[in-house]
Design a protein around this motif. Structure first.
Motif, PDB file in Angstrom:
ATOM      1  N   ARG A   1       0.841  -1.302   0.041  1.00  0.00           N
ATOM      2  CA  ARG A   1       0.037   0.027  -0.087  1.00  0.00           C
ATOM      3  C   ARG A   1       0.837   1.254  -0.005  1.00  0.00           C
ATOM      4  NH1 ARG A   1      -3.206  -1.239   5.173  1.00  0.00           N
ATOM      5  NH2 ARG A   1      -2.999  -3.284   4.557  1.00  0.00           N
TER       6      ARG A   1
ATOM      7  N   LEU B   1      -2.467  -1.507  -2.976  1.00  0.00           N
ATOM      8  CA  LEU B   1      -3.578  -1.027  -2.212  1.00  0.00           C
ATOM      9  C   LEU B   1      -3.365   0.582  -2.016  1.00  0.00           C
ATOM     10  CD1 LEU B   1      -4.053  -3.401   1.104  1.00  0.00           C
ATOM     11  CD2 LEU B   1      -5.108  -3.577  -1.029  1.00  0.00           C
TER      12      LEU B   1
ATOM     13  N   THR C   1      -4.170   4.013  -0.757  1.00  0.00           N
ATOM     14  CA  THR C   1      -4.258   4.671   0.432  1.00  0.00           C
ATOM     15  C   THR C   1      -4.726   6.212   0.650  1.00  0.00           C
ATOM     16  OG1 THR C   1      -2.963   3.244   1.664  1.00  0.00           O
ATOM     17  CG2 THR C   1      -3.310   4.844   2.771  1.00  0.00           C
TER      18      THR C   1
ATOM     19  N   ALA D   1     -10.470   6.640  -3.706  1.00  0.00           N
ATOM     20  CA  ALA D   1     -11.438   5.440  -3.787  1.00  0.00           C
ATOM     21  C   ALA D   1     -11.948   5.252  -5.412  1.00  0.00           C
ATOM     22  CB  ALA D   1     -12.690   5.717  -3.194  1.00  0.00           C
TER      23      ALA D   1
ATOM     24  N   GLY E   1      -7.576  -2.823  -3.799  1.00  0.00           N
ATOM     25  CA  GLY E   1      -8.393  -2.450  -2.539  1.00  0.00           C
ATOM     26  C   GLY E   1      -7.902  -0.907  -2.240  1.00  0.00           C
ATOM     27  N   PHE E   2      -8.389  -0.778  -1.314  1.00  0.00           N
ATOM     28  CA  PHE E   2      -8.315   0.616  -0.658  1.00  0.00           C
ATOM     29  C   PHE E   2      -8.024   0.789   0.731  1.00  0.00           C
ATOM     30  CE2 PHE E   2     -10.522   4.397   1.331  1.00  0.00           C
ATOM     31  CZ  PHE E   2      -9.919   5.434   0.397  1.00  0.00           C
ATOM     32  N   ASP E   3      -7.394   1.804   1.100  1.00  0.00           N
ATOM     33  CA  ASP E   3      -7.032   2.007   2.548  1.00  0.00           C
ATOM     34  C   ASP E   3      -7.075   3.362   3.077  1.00  0.00           C
ATOM     35  OD1 ASP E   3      -5.873   1.386   5.281  1.00  0.00           O
ATOM     36  OD2 ASP E   3      -3.952   1.948   4.350  1.00  0.00           O
TER      37      ASP E   3
ATOM     38  N   PHE F   1     -16.136   4.888   1.833  1.00  0.00           N
ATOM     39  CA  PHE F   1     -16.324   3.661   1.931  1.00  0.00           C
ATOM     40  C   PHE F   1     -17.699   3.183   1.647  1.00  0.00           C
ATOM     41  CE2 PHE F   1     -13.691   4.993   5.702  1.00  0.00           C
ATOM     42  CZ  PHE F   1     -12.491   4.278   5.096  1.00  0.00           C
TER      43      PHE F   1
ATOM     44  N   LEU G   1     -17.345   2.573  -2.146  1.00  0.00           N
ATOM     45  CA  LEU G   1     -16.768   1.206  -2.404  1.00  0.00           C
ATOM     46  C   LEU G   1     -17.574   0.416  -2.293  1.00  0.00           C
ATOM     47  CD1 LEU G   1     -13.161   2.292  -0.767  1.00  0.00           C
ATOM     48  CD2 LEU G   1     -13.425   1.742  -3.051  1.00  0.00           C
TER      49      LEU G   1
ATOM     50  N   SER H   1     -16.134  -3.291  -4.093  1.00  0.00           N
ATOM     51  CA  SER H   1     -14.828  -2.955  -3.790  1.00  0.00           C
ATOM     52  C   SER H   1     -14.302  -3.543  -2.401  1.00  0.00           C
ATOM     53  CB  SER H   1     -14.232  -1.674  -4.361  1.00  0.00           C
ATOM     54  OG  SER H   1     -13.012  -1.650  -4.610  1.00  0.00           O
TER      55      SER H   1
ATOM     56  N   PHE I   1     -11.801  -3.061   0.873  1.00  0.00           N
ATOM     57  CA  PHE I   1     -11.028  -1.951   1.655  1.00  0.00           C
ATOM     58  C   PHE I   1     -10.713  -2.553   2.922  1.00  0.00           C
ATOM     59  CE2 PHE I   1     -15.482  -0.685   1.965  1.00  0.00           C
ATOM     60  CZ  PHE I   1     -15.552  -0.346   3.424  1.00  0.00           C
TER      61      PHE I   1
END
Length: 363
Positions: free
Chosen positions: A106, A149, A151, A163, A176-178, A195, A198, A203, A205
């Motif tokens: 990430r 990932l 972020t 996102a 993914g996402f963070d 969020f 997503l 998706s 996260f």
């Protein structure tokens, strides 16, 4: 029997929580800093060893805020596409050499645009480096699968933009996402719109929670934001009571996390540095493992903690007496929790992880 360090290194390992800007080689930081004129805290004549020592000592303060300040000197040299690609390539090469067979790495694209790169160009530069590293690892006989990932920084206001970037790159290397950064004063609910977006996009996260801040951070990440995994999550131990007679009582949040098999991305060495745990031997990972939470073992920032997956697992072997079956359990937990399609996760578990540990255990 406790495995040797060589056996731990040879074991297939899965890494879910590793920061690209926290894993640079000290020599690379020196070279890139000289190229771009970035001033380092160790002076112009320092060597890689001295710089590596400075990062470790500066991060070893017991403060997450102080720990995060060390990133000024890694992010500062990662502002051009060639530099970012080099760092990404070396990251993959280093992980593969350490026996990592799957990794999610990430970073925050918004931190790499100071010299004019677009967010999309940052992601492309990282992917180019990952592709080069994967090809090199394959040629060296140490194959690895790596995903990004993306972020967003929790104290900034670009989480929706990041996102959307993660969704746009889905299937092209981004898994993914963070969100990351100082927890206190910056709850995950500040980014609720990202969020919710997503989730609508199906998706994945994860959220940094329960590291420097306590149970409310974990509760918000799960119940308000819908996190698939918890970055660190070490403070979930605050909701567990161990009585004098050894009986264990779980609070409602801890019970929920365990019952729902929500993965905990635990980073023992880093947690000790930031004060989230007093020592490896006293780290809640021992209790959480005994209670069979979905525990995974990770590096967080290999440069700042002077660590690797081999180091992290060897430290747990020494502290808790874990054997190869325990390390296999951590590894399968991580692979089950990866942001990969189910069939790809299963292929790595059945085709690489289990056979790799079986050879070590039987031989």
């Amino acid at each position: 029997m406790e495995p040797t360090r060589e056996q731990v290194r040879a074991a297939p390992k899965v890494l879910l929580h590793d920061h690209l800007d926290g894993g640079l080689r000290p020599a690379t930081v020196l070279e890139l800093a000289r190229e771009v004129g970035h001033e380092l805290p160790v002076g112009p004549d320092a060597d890689a060893e001295a710089l590596g020592t400075w990062f470790a000592e500066a991060a070893d303060s017991g403060s997450l805020v102080r720990y995060l300040e060390t990133f000024d000197h890694t992010v500062g040299v990662m502002q051009t596409a060639p530099a970012i690609t080099r760092v990404a390539r070396e990251c993959v090469e280093d992980l593969a050499a350490d026996g990592v067979v799957y990794a999610e790495v990430r970073y925050a694209p918004e931190q790499h645009v100071e010299q004019g790169l677009t967010l999309d160009e940052v992601v492309a530069a990282v992917q180019e480096g990952f592709d080069q590293g994967v090809a090199a690892a394959q040629a060296n006989g140490t194959p690895i699968v790596v995903r990004q990932l993306l972020t967003a920084m929790r104290h900034q206001a670009r989480s929706m933009e990041i996102a959307e970037l993660a969704v746009a790159w889905r299937g092209r290397g981004v898994a993914g996402f963070d969100i990351a950064g100082a927890e206190a004063g910056f709850p995950p609910t500040r980014h609720l719109d990202a969020f919710e977006y997503l989730q609508r996009e199906n998706s994945h996260f994860t959220i940094h929670a329960g590291e420097a801040f306590g149970l409310p951070s974990i509760w918000q990440a799960i119940q308000w934001c819908g996190a698939d995994r918890l970055g660190h999550g070490v403070r979930i131990a605050d909701d567990i009571t161990v009585k004098d007679d050894g009986e264990v009582e779980l609070g409602l949040l801890a019970s929920y996390v365990r019952d729902k098999r929500i993965p905990l991305e635990m980073c023992p060495a880093s947690n000790v540095q930031t004060g989230a745990a007093t020592s490896i031997a006293e780290h809640p990972i021992g209790l959480l493992t005994r209670l069979r939470f979905r525990v995974t073992v990770n590096t967080d920032n290999r440069l700042m903690s002077r660590t690797s997956m081999t180091d992290e697992m060897t430290a747990l072997v020494e502290a808790f007496g874990y054997g190869l079956p325990d390390l296999r359990w951590f590894t399968i937990n991580a692979m089950k929790s990866a942001f990969l399609p189910f069939d790809e996760r299963l292929a790595i578990i059945d085709g690489i992880v289990k056979p790799g540990y079986e050879r070590l255990i039987s031989g």
